[in-house]
Design an enzyme around this catalytic site. Structure first.
Site, short mmCIF file in Angstrom:
data_model
loop_
_atom_site.label_atom_id
_atom_site.label_comp_id
_atom_site.label_asym_id
_atom_site.label_seq_id
_atom_site.Cartn_x
_atom_site.Cartn_y
_atom_site.Cartn_z
N ALA A 88 0.54 -1.51 -0.19
CA ALA A 88 0.27 0.05 0.17
C ALA A 88 0.63 1.23 -0.26
O ALA A 88 1.93 1.26 0.54
CB ALA A 88 -0.66 -0.03 1.53
N GLY A 133 0.60 -5.35 0.57
CA GLY A 133 -0.27 -4.97 -0.51
C GLY A 133 -0.29 -5.77 -1.88
O GLY A 133 -1.31 -6.25 -2.47
N GLU A 136 -0.37 -9.14 -1.48
CA GLU A 136 -1.71 -9.42 -1.27
C GLU A 136 -2.50 -10.00 -2.53
O GLU A 136 -4.32 -10.30 -2.39
CB GLU A 136 -2.04 -8.14 0.51
N GLU A 156 3.96 -5.41 7.12
CA GLU A 156 3.87 -4.73 7.64
C GLU A 156 3.86 -4.11 9.40
O GLU A 156 3.54 -2.73 9.87
CB GLU A 156 2.08 -4.87 7.44
#
Ligand code: COA
Length: 282
Positions: A88, A133, A136, A156
Protein backbone atom coordinates in the site's frame (compact mmCIF):
# COMPACT_ATOMS: atom_id res chain seq x y z
CA UNK A 1 -10.55 7.62 -12.98
CA UNK A 2 -13.89 7.75 -14.69
CA UNK A 3 -14.82 5.85 -17.79
CA UNK A 4 -14.78 8.80 -20.15
CA UNK A 5 -11.25 9.72 -19.06
CA UNK A 6 -9.82 6.36 -20.03
CA UNK A 7 -7.59 6.43 -23.05
CA UNK A 8 -8.66 3.72 -25.44
CA UNK A 9 -7.41 2.54 -28.80
CA UNK A 10 -6.35 -0.26 -31.07
CA UNK A 11 -2.96 -1.08 -32.50
CA UNK A 12 -2.87 -3.29 -35.60
CA UNK A 13 0.26 -5.35 -35.96
CA UNK A 14 1.56 -6.90 -39.13
CA UNK A 15 1.31 -10.28 -37.39
CA UNK A 16 -2.49 -9.79 -37.53
CA UNK A 17 -2.75 -9.76 -33.75
CA UNK A 18 -4.97 -6.86 -32.78
CA UNK A 19 -3.87 -5.14 -29.60
CA UNK A 20 -6.49 -3.13 -27.78
CA UNK A 21 -5.44 -0.88 -24.97
CA UNK A 22 -7.26 1.08 -22.29
CA UNK A 23 -5.02 3.14 -20.07
CA UNK A 24 -6.12 4.48 -16.73
CA UNK A 25 -4.10 6.87 -14.61
CA UNK A 26 -2.36 4.07 -12.68
CA UNK A 27 -2.95 1.03 -14.90
CA UNK A 28 -1.93 0.06 -18.41
CA UNK A 29 -4.44 -2.40 -19.86
CA UNK A 30 -3.46 -4.16 -23.07
CA UNK A 31 -5.33 -6.92 -24.81
CA UNK A 32 -3.49 -9.41 -26.94
CA UNK A 33 -5.24 -12.29 -28.62
CA UNK A 34 -7.97 -12.42 -25.97
CA UNK A 35 -5.61 -12.13 -22.98
CA UNK A 36 -5.75 -8.90 -20.98
CA UNK A 37 -2.48 -7.68 -19.44
CA UNK A 38 -3.04 -5.28 -16.54
CA UNK A 39 0.16 -3.46 -15.52
CA UNK A 40 0.26 -1.49 -12.27
CA UNK A 41 2.05 1.61 -13.49
CA UNK A 42 3.62 3.67 -10.69
CA UNK A 43 7.26 2.59 -11.02
CA UNK A 44 8.49 5.75 -9.26
CA UNK A 45 6.87 4.37 -6.04
CA UNK A 46 7.65 0.72 -6.88
CA UNK A 47 3.98 0.42 -7.97
CA UNK A 48 2.67 1.02 -4.43
CA UNK A 49 -1.12 0.89 -4.30
CA UNK A 50 -2.50 4.36 -3.63
CA UNK A 51 -6.21 5.23 -3.51
CA UNK A 52 -6.25 6.04 -7.22
CA UNK A 53 -4.77 2.66 -8.16
CA UNK A 54 -7.44 0.88 -6.12
CA UNK A 55 -10.10 2.97 -7.89
CA UNK A 56 -8.63 1.99 -11.26
CA UNK A 57 -8.56 -1.70 -10.26
CA UNK A 58 -12.19 -1.41 -9.19
CA UNK A 59 -13.19 0.07 -12.55
CA UNK A 60 -11.05 -2.45 -14.41
CA UNK A 61 -12.41 -5.63 -12.79
CA UNK A 62 -15.80 -4.34 -11.63
CA UNK A 63 -16.83 -2.59 -14.88
CA UNK A 64 -14.42 -2.63 -17.81
CA UNK A 65 -13.80 -6.41 -17.80
CA UNK A 66 -16.72 -7.53 -15.64
CA UNK A 67 -18.94 -8.74 -18.49
CA UNK A 68 -16.24 -9.69 -20.98
CA UNK A 69 -17.03 -13.37 -21.53
CA UNK A 70 -15.03 -13.20 -24.77
CA UNK A 71 -11.65 -12.92 -23.02
CA UNK A 72 -9.47 -15.90 -22.08
CA UNK A 73 -8.02 -14.49 -18.87
CA UNK A 74 -6.10 -11.67 -17.23
CA UNK A 75 -2.44 -11.27 -16.26
CA UNK A 76 -1.54 -8.71 -13.58
CA UNK A 77 2.05 -7.45 -13.44
CA UNK A 78 4.05 -4.41 -12.34
CA UNK A 79 5.78 -1.73 -14.43
CA UNK A 80 9.57 -1.63 -14.39
CA UNK A 81 12.08 -4.35 -13.58
CA UNK A 82 12.25 -3.98 -9.82
CA UNK A 83 8.79 -4.38 -8.41
CA UNK A 84 5.45 -6.08 -8.85
CA UNK A 85 3.83 -3.99 -6.10
CA UNK A 86 5.75 -2.82 -2.97
CA UNK A 87 2.61 -2.56 -0.83
CA UNK A 88 0.00 0.00 0.00
CA UNK A 89 1.20 3.56 -0.54
CA UNK A 90 2.65 4.44 2.87
CA UNK A 91 2.64 8.17 2.08
CA UNK A 92 -1.18 8.09 2.31
CA UNK A 93 -1.10 6.42 5.74
CA UNK A 94 -0.23 9.40 7.93
CA UNK A 95 -3.67 11.02 7.65
CA UNK A 96 -5.56 7.86 8.65
CA UNK A 97 -7.61 7.57 11.83
CA UNK A 98 -9.21 4.36 13.16
CA UNK A 99 -12.44 4.66 11.17
CA UNK A 100 -10.77 5.77 7.93
CA UNK A 101 -8.21 2.97 8.19
CA UNK A 102 -10.86 0.28 8.77
CA UNK A 103 -12.76 1.65 5.77
CA UNK A 104 -9.61 1.71 3.61
CA UNK A 105 -8.98 -1.91 4.55
CA UNK A 106 -12.55 -2.98 3.79
CA UNK A 107 -12.47 -1.20 0.42
CA UNK A 108 -9.20 -2.91 -0.50
CA UNK A 109 -10.58 -6.29 0.56
CA UNK A 110 -13.70 -5.76 -1.58
CA UNK A 111 -11.68 -4.78 -4.65
CA UNK A 112 -9.37 -7.79 -4.31
CA UNK A 113 -12.48 -9.95 -3.98
CA UNK A 114 -13.52 -8.78 -7.47
CA UNK A 115 -10.27 -10.32 -8.70
CA UNK A 116 -10.61 -13.51 -6.67
CA UNK A 117 -14.17 -13.99 -7.97
CA UNK A 118 -13.39 -13.02 -11.57
CA UNK A 119 -15.05 -15.30 -14.11
CA UNK A 120 -11.85 -15.99 -16.06
CA UNK A 121 -8.46 -17.03 -14.68
CA UNK A 122 -6.41 -14.14 -13.28
CA UNK A 123 -2.67 -14.81 -12.96
CA UNK A 124 -0.14 -12.63 -11.13
CA UNK A 125 3.13 -12.32 -13.05
CA UNK A 126 5.36 -11.31 -10.14
CA UNK A 127 8.32 -9.49 -11.65
CA UNK A 128 9.96 -8.19 -8.44
CA UNK A 129 8.89 -7.08 -4.96
CA UNK A 130 5.46 -8.39 -3.91
CA UNK A 131 5.27 -6.93 -0.41
CA UNK A 132 2.33 -6.07 1.81
CA UNK A 133 -0.56 -5.12 -0.49
CA UNK A 134 1.51 -6.48 -3.40
CA UNK A 135 1.67 -9.95 -1.87
CA UNK A 136 -2.02 -9.59 -1.03
CA UNK A 137 -2.84 -8.65 -4.63
CA UNK A 138 -0.87 -11.65 -5.92
CA UNK A 139 -2.65 -13.91 -3.42
CA UNK A 140 -6.07 -12.69 -4.60
CA UNK A 141 -5.19 -13.90 -8.12
CA UNK A 142 -5.99 -17.50 -9.04
CA UNK A 143 -2.38 -18.43 -9.84
CA UNK A 144 1.03 -16.82 -9.30
CA UNK A 145 4.14 -16.95 -11.51
CA UNK A 146 7.32 -15.61 -9.92
CA UNK A 147 10.43 -14.37 -11.70
CA UNK A 148 13.65 -15.78 -10.18
CA UNK A 149 14.36 -12.50 -8.38
CA UNK A 150 10.83 -11.93 -7.02
CA UNK A 151 10.54 -11.28 -3.29
CA UNK A 152 7.45 -11.88 -1.18
CA UNK A 153 6.52 -10.72 2.29
CA UNK A 154 4.02 -9.08 4.60
CA UNK A 155 6.15 -6.39 6.26
CA UNK A 156 3.27 -4.48 7.88
CA UNK A 157 4.40 -5.14 11.48
CA UNK A 158 7.52 -3.11 10.63
CA UNK A 159 5.13 -0.15 10.38
CA UNK A 160 3.11 -1.03 13.48
CA UNK A 161 0.08 -2.36 11.57
CA UNK A 162 -1.07 -5.67 10.11
CA UNK A 163 -2.10 -6.61 6.55
CA UNK A 164 -5.38 -4.92 5.60
CA UNK A 165 -6.27 -6.40 2.22
CA UNK A 166 -6.88 -10.00 3.19
CA UNK A 167 -3.24 -10.97 3.73
CA UNK A 168 -3.73 -12.33 7.24
CA UNK A 169 -6.37 -14.67 5.83
CA UNK A 170 -5.13 -15.67 2.36
CA UNK A 171 -1.54 -16.35 3.47
CA UNK A 172 -2.89 -19.02 5.83
CA UNK A 173 -5.14 -20.39 3.09
CA UNK A 174 -2.20 -20.71 0.71
CA UNK A 175 0.72 -21.85 2.88
CA UNK A 176 -0.80 -22.95 6.21
CA UNK A 177 -0.70 -21.47 9.70
CA UNK A 178 2.86 -22.48 10.63
CA UNK A 179 4.74 -20.48 8.00
CA UNK A 180 2.03 -17.81 7.63
CA UNK A 181 2.32 -16.94 11.32
CA UNK A 182 6.12 -16.73 11.03
CA UNK A 183 6.08 -14.51 7.93
CA UNK A 184 3.37 -12.24 9.37
CA UNK A 185 5.13 -11.83 12.74
CA UNK A 186 8.73 -11.50 11.55
CA UNK A 187 8.03 -9.48 8.36
CA UNK A 188 10.72 -11.67 6.71
CA UNK A 189 10.98 -11.44 2.95
CA UNK A 190 11.31 -14.71 1.04
CA UNK A 191 12.65 -15.37 -2.44
CA UNK A 192 10.92 -17.05 -5.35
CA UNK A 193 12.30 -20.55 -4.70
CA UNK A 194 11.13 -20.52 -1.08
CA UNK A 195 7.74 -19.16 -2.21
CA UNK A 196 7.54 -22.14 -4.58
CA UNK A 197 8.52 -24.59 -1.82
CA UNK A 198 5.85 -23.15 0.49
CA UNK A 199 3.15 -23.32 -2.19
CA UNK A 200 2.79 -19.54 -2.38
CA UNK A 201 3.55 -19.53 -6.13
CA UNK A 202 2.83 -22.00 -8.90
CA UNK A 203 6.00 -21.62 -10.98
CA UNK A 204 9.35 -19.84 -10.93
CA UNK A 205 10.67 -18.66 -14.30
CA UNK A 206 13.71 -16.68 -15.51
CA UNK A 207 13.44 -12.91 -15.06
CA UNK A 208 11.40 -11.36 -17.86
CA UNK A 209 9.45 -14.53 -18.66
CA UNK A 210 6.75 -14.12 -16.01
CA UNK A 211 4.05 -12.70 -18.32
CA UNK A 212 4.85 -15.21 -21.10
CA UNK A 213 4.43 -18.13 -18.68
CA UNK A 214 1.15 -16.69 -17.38
CA UNK A 215 -0.13 -16.30 -20.95
CA UNK A 216 0.89 -19.89 -21.78
CA UNK A 217 -1.20 -21.17 -18.83
CA UNK A 218 -4.18 -19.00 -19.79
CA UNK A 219 -4.00 -20.34 -23.37
CA UNK A 220 -4.09 -23.89 -21.99
CA UNK A 221 -7.09 -23.13 -19.75
CA UNK A 222 -8.83 -21.45 -22.73
CA UNK A 223 -9.00 -24.84 -24.48
CA UNK A 224 -11.21 -26.19 -21.66
CA UNK A 225 -14.94 -25.73 -21.20
CA UNK A 226 -15.49 -22.06 -20.26
CA UNK A 227 -18.49 -22.75 -18.02
CA UNK A 228 -16.58 -25.52 -16.24
CA UNK A 229 -13.61 -23.19 -15.73
CA UNK A 230 -15.82 -20.45 -14.29
CA UNK A 231 -17.61 -22.90 -11.98
CA UNK A 232 -14.31 -24.43 -10.87
CA UNK A 233 -12.99 -21.02 -9.80
CA UNK A 234 -16.24 -20.44 -7.88
CA UNK A 235 -16.14 -23.92 -6.31
CA UNK A 236 -12.56 -23.53 -5.08
CA UNK A 237 -13.40 -20.08 -3.68
CA UNK A 238 -16.50 -21.50 -1.98
CA UNK A 239 -14.29 -23.77 0.14
CA UNK A 240 -12.73 -20.70 1.75
CA UNK A 241 -15.68 -18.32 1.63
CA UNK A 242 -18.20 -20.37 3.60
CA UNK A 243 -17.83 -19.10 7.14
CA UNK A 244 -14.60 -17.34 6.20
CA UNK A 245 -15.83 -13.75 6.29
CA UNK A 246 -15.28 -13.34 10.03
CA UNK A 247 -11.50 -13.38 9.62
CA UNK A 248 -11.61 -10.68 6.95
CA UNK A 249 -13.86 -8.51 9.14
CA UNK A 250 -11.54 -9.06 12.09
CA UNK A 251 -8.61 -8.02 9.91
CA UNK A 252 -10.16 -4.72 8.76
CA UNK A 253 -11.20 -3.79 12.32
CA UNK A 254 -7.75 -4.69 13.65
CA UNK A 255 -6.16 -2.70 10.82
CA UNK A 256 -8.23 0.28 12.01
CA UNK A 257 -7.23 -0.30 15.65
CA UNK A 258 -3.52 -0.42 14.87
CA UNK A 259 -3.81 2.66 12.63
CA UNK A 260 -5.05 4.54 15.73
CA UNK A 261 -1.84 3.86 17.66
CA UNK A 262 1.10 6.23 18.05
CA UNK A 263 3.31 3.36 16.93
CA UNK A 264 1.66 3.35 13.51
CA UNK A 265 2.37 7.06 12.98
CA UNK A 266 5.94 6.38 14.09
CA UNK A 267 6.27 3.32 11.81
CA UNK A 268 4.93 5.07 8.72
CA UNK A 269 6.98 8.24 9.42
CA UNK A 270 10.13 6.16 9.98
CA UNK A 271 9.70 4.48 6.59
CA UNK A 272 9.15 7.79 4.78
CA UNK A 273 12.11 9.36 6.63
CA UNK A 274 14.24 6.28 5.83
CA UNK A 275 15.06 5.52 9.48
CA UNK A 276 14.40 2.74 11.99
CA UNK A 277 11.09 2.91 13.87
CA UNK A 278 11.15 3.45 17.63
CA UNK A 279 8.00 1.66 18.88
CA UNK A 280 6.53 2.30 22.33
CA UNK A 281 3.71 -0.24 22.43
CA UNK A 282 0.89 2.28 22.40
N1 COA B 1 4.62 3.23 -0.33
C1 COA B 1 5.05 4.41 -0.78
N2 COA B 1 6.25 4.57 -1.38
C2 COA B 1 7.01 3.48 -1.53
C3 COA B 1 6.62 2.22 -1.09
C4 COA B 1 5.35 2.11 -0.46
N3 COA B 1 4.88 0.93 -0.03
N4 COA B 1 7.59 1.33 -1.36
C5 COA B 1 8.57 2.04 -1.97
N5 COA B 1 8.22 3.32 -2.08
C6 COA B 1 8.99 4.43 -2.66
C7 COA B 1 10.14 4.83 -1.73
O1 COA B 1 9.68 5.75 -0.74
C8 COA B 1 11.10 5.47 -2.71
O2 COA B 1 10.65 6.75 -3.01
P1 COA B 1 11.71 7.97 -3.19
O3 COA B 1 12.51 7.57 -4.41
O4 COA B 1 10.82 9.15 -3.42
O5 COA B 1 12.53 8.01 -1.94
C9 COA B 1 10.92 4.62 -3.98
O6 COA B 1 9.65 3.97 -3.85
C10 COA B 1 11.97 3.54 -4.12
O7 COA B 1 11.99 2.76 -2.91
P2 COA B 1 13.32 2.53 -2.03
O8 COA B 1 12.88 2.18 -0.64
O9 COA B 1 14.25 3.67 -2.19
O10 COA B 1 13.92 1.25 -2.78
P3 COA B 1 14.85 0.14 -2.14
O11 COA B 1 15.34 -0.69 -3.30
O12 COA B 1 15.87 0.73 -1.23
O13 COA B 1 13.88 -0.77 -1.24
C11 COA B 1 11.84 -1.96 -0.75
C12 COA B 1 12.83 -1.49 -1.83
C13 COA B 1 10.66 -2.58 -1.46
C14 COA B 1 12.53 -3.01 0.15
C15 COA B 1 11.40 -0.76 0.12
O14 COA B 1 10.96 0.26 -0.77
C16 COA B 1 10.29 -1.06 1.08
O15 COA B 1 10.53 -1.63 2.13
N6 COA B 1 9.05 -0.64 0.74
C17 COA B 1 7.91 -0.72 1.62
C18 COA B 1 7.42 -2.13 1.73
C19 COA B 1 6.29 -2.18 2.73
O16 COA B 1 6.45 -1.99 3.92
N7 COA B 1 5.10 -2.47 2.20
C20 COA B 1 3.93 -2.65 3.03
C21 COA B 1 3.19 -1.38 3.16
S1 COA B 1 1.74 -1.62 4.14
Amino acid sequence: MMNDEWVQGKIHHSSFIIHHFTNMENLLIAEENGIVIVTINRPQALNALNTGTFTDLKHCFGEHLAHRTDIKGVVITGAGEKSFVAGADISEFLQLDVAAAAQLSKRGQDIFLLIERFHRPVIAAVNGFALGGGCELAMACHLRIAGEKAKFGQPEVNLGILPGYGGSQRLIQLIGKTKAMELLLTADMIGAEEALRLGLVNHVVPVGEEVAKAKEIIEKIATKGPVAVQKTIAAVNAFFEVGGQAGFDFESNAFGDTAGTEDFKEGASAFLEKRKANFKGM
